[in-house]
Design a protein around this motif. Structure first.
Motif, short mmCIF file in Angstrom:
data_model
loop_
_atom_site.label_atom_id
_atom_site.label_comp_id
_atom_site.label_asym_id
_atom_site.label_seq_id
_atom_site.Cartn_x
_atom_site.Cartn_y
_atom_site.Cartn_z
N GLU A 1 0.82 -1.21 0.00
CA GLU A 1 0.00 0.00 0.00
C GLU A 1 0.86 1.26 0.00
O GLU A 1 0.32 2.37 -0.03
N GLN A 2 2.20 1.10 0.07
CA GLN A 2 3.13 2.23 0.19
C GLN A 2 2.71 3.14 1.35
O GLN A 2 2.73 4.37 1.25
N THR A 3 2.33 2.51 2.45
CA THR A 3 1.76 3.23 3.58
C THR A 3 2.43 2.78 4.88
O THR A 3 2.89 1.64 5.00
N ILE A 4 2.48 3.72 5.84
CA ILE A 4 2.87 3.39 7.21
C ILE A 4 1.68 3.68 8.11
O ILE A 4 1.17 4.82 8.15
N ASP B 1 6.24 7.74 -3.98
CA ASP B 1 7.20 7.30 -5.00
C ASP B 1 7.92 6.00 -4.66
O ASP B 1 8.69 5.49 -5.49
N ALA B 2 7.71 5.43 -3.48
CA ALA B 2 8.38 4.17 -3.15
C ALA B 2 7.71 3.01 -3.88
O ALA B 2 6.48 2.98 -4.03
N GLU B 3 8.50 2.06 -4.32
CA GLU B 3 7.95 0.87 -4.98
C GLU B 3 7.42 -0.12 -3.94
O GLU B 3 6.29 -0.59 -4.03
N GLN B 4 8.25 -0.44 -2.96
CA GLN B 4 7.85 -1.39 -1.93
C GLN B 4 8.59 -1.09 -0.63
O GLN B 4 9.62 -1.69 -0.33
N PRO B 5 8.07 -0.16 0.17
CA PRO B 5 8.73 0.13 1.45
C PRO B 5 8.70 -1.11 2.33
O PRO B 5 7.69 -1.84 2.37
N THR B 6 9.79 -1.35 3.02
CA THR B 6 9.89 -2.60 3.78
C THR B 6 10.11 -2.36 5.27
O THR B 6 9.30 -2.75 6.09
#
Length: 276
Positions: free
Chosen positions: A205-208, A231-236
């Motif tokens: 979801e590119q969400t925190i 703009d992040a593809e897949q924040p981990t």
């Protein structure tokens, strides 16, 4: 940390500059989660190596290595994904699954008890019944963090179950005690905490998710905000500094985390998101 080479990069948040701090020793495999303790020691979750290692945070010297569940030949028996360190223990998650053909393991915790600066040889394994914590598929357990003021209570993300669990490390039970936290969470990855606020990275979801913790005998958890990682593809995974959270873009679609793989044409970014 690199899921491909196992190397560890160190950067400066003020300038954006940095360099490789530690080259992964041959045979240790990849580097997954990282945590720094009160003595500036860097704890590293070793992924499919089934173990962990501890470095001096100033010099990068290897201080200790742990073999929780070594591979059976070339077949992993655990995937040590993430780590958190309290004043009582270093706690590691296993993301592996008995239902996976290659990334074997189960949703369990490995615990290195700590007393002062000593690095013990021993560790404990905390397993859970399928009734309490289902073994679905890789990745099972993932990010984790302790509750404020209580190092025996650990919040753990179960990625395949899209749930958070509250684990009691101080239980007398022969198996781990884990209660589901009643929150709607998307597929989760890294966790971090600042005071009574828990931050959960939702990579697809590119969400925190920002979650308020109300302490008590039975802590309450309330989702109060969603922070977008533009703009992040897949924040981990993520870490906190000042009034911002810094999020690693793993880019797992563009650059799959295959041990030994390198992607010289791919740039990897860390995104800053204000939390104030």
């Amino acid at each position: 940390g690199s899921l491909g080479s196992g190397d560890i990069y160190k950067g400066d948040l003020r300038t954006g500059l940095g360099e490789v701090f530690i080259k992964s020793p041959r045979g240790f495999g990849l580097t997954s989660g990282l945590a720094v303790d009160q003595f500036n020691r860097l704890w590293v979750a070793g992924g499919v190596s089934g173990g962990a290692r501890v470095y001096d945070g100033d010099t990068g010297a290897l201080l200790k290595a742990y073999a929780f569940s070594p591979p059976n030949g070339n077949s992993p028996t655990a995937v040590i994904n993430d780590v958190t360190v309290t004043n009582k223990a270093a706690i590691f998650t296993d993301s592996g699954s008995s239902n996976d053909d290659f990334l074997k393991g189960s949703p369990r915790l490995y615990i290195v008890p700590l007393r002062g600066k000593d690095l013990p040889d021993s560790f404990e394994t905390l397993s859970f019944s399928d009734v309490d914590v289902p073994d679905i598929r890789f990745p099972n357990f993932n990010g984790l963090v302790s509750l404020p003021g209580d190092p025996d209570k650990i919040v753990v993300c179960h990625t395949s179950d899209s749930k958070l669990y509250l684990v009691d490390l101080d239980s007398d039970s022969d198996t781990g005690v884990a209660d589901t936290i009643n929150l709607e969470i998307a597929t989760c990855d890294g966790l971090t905490r600042q005071g009574n606020f828990l931050f959960v990275v939702e990579p697809f979801e590119q969400t925190i998710a920002k979650i308020k913790i109300t302490p008590g005998a039975t802590p309450a958890f309330t989702r109060v905000d969603d922070l977008t990682v533009v703009d992040a593809e897949q924040p981990t995974t993520a870490g906190l500094f000042g009034s911002a959270i810094y999020v690693v873009d793993g880019k797992f679609m563009t650059a799959p985390p295959i041990p030994g793989a390198t992607y010289p044409s791919v740039s990897f970014e860390v995104y800053r998101v204000d939390i104030s």
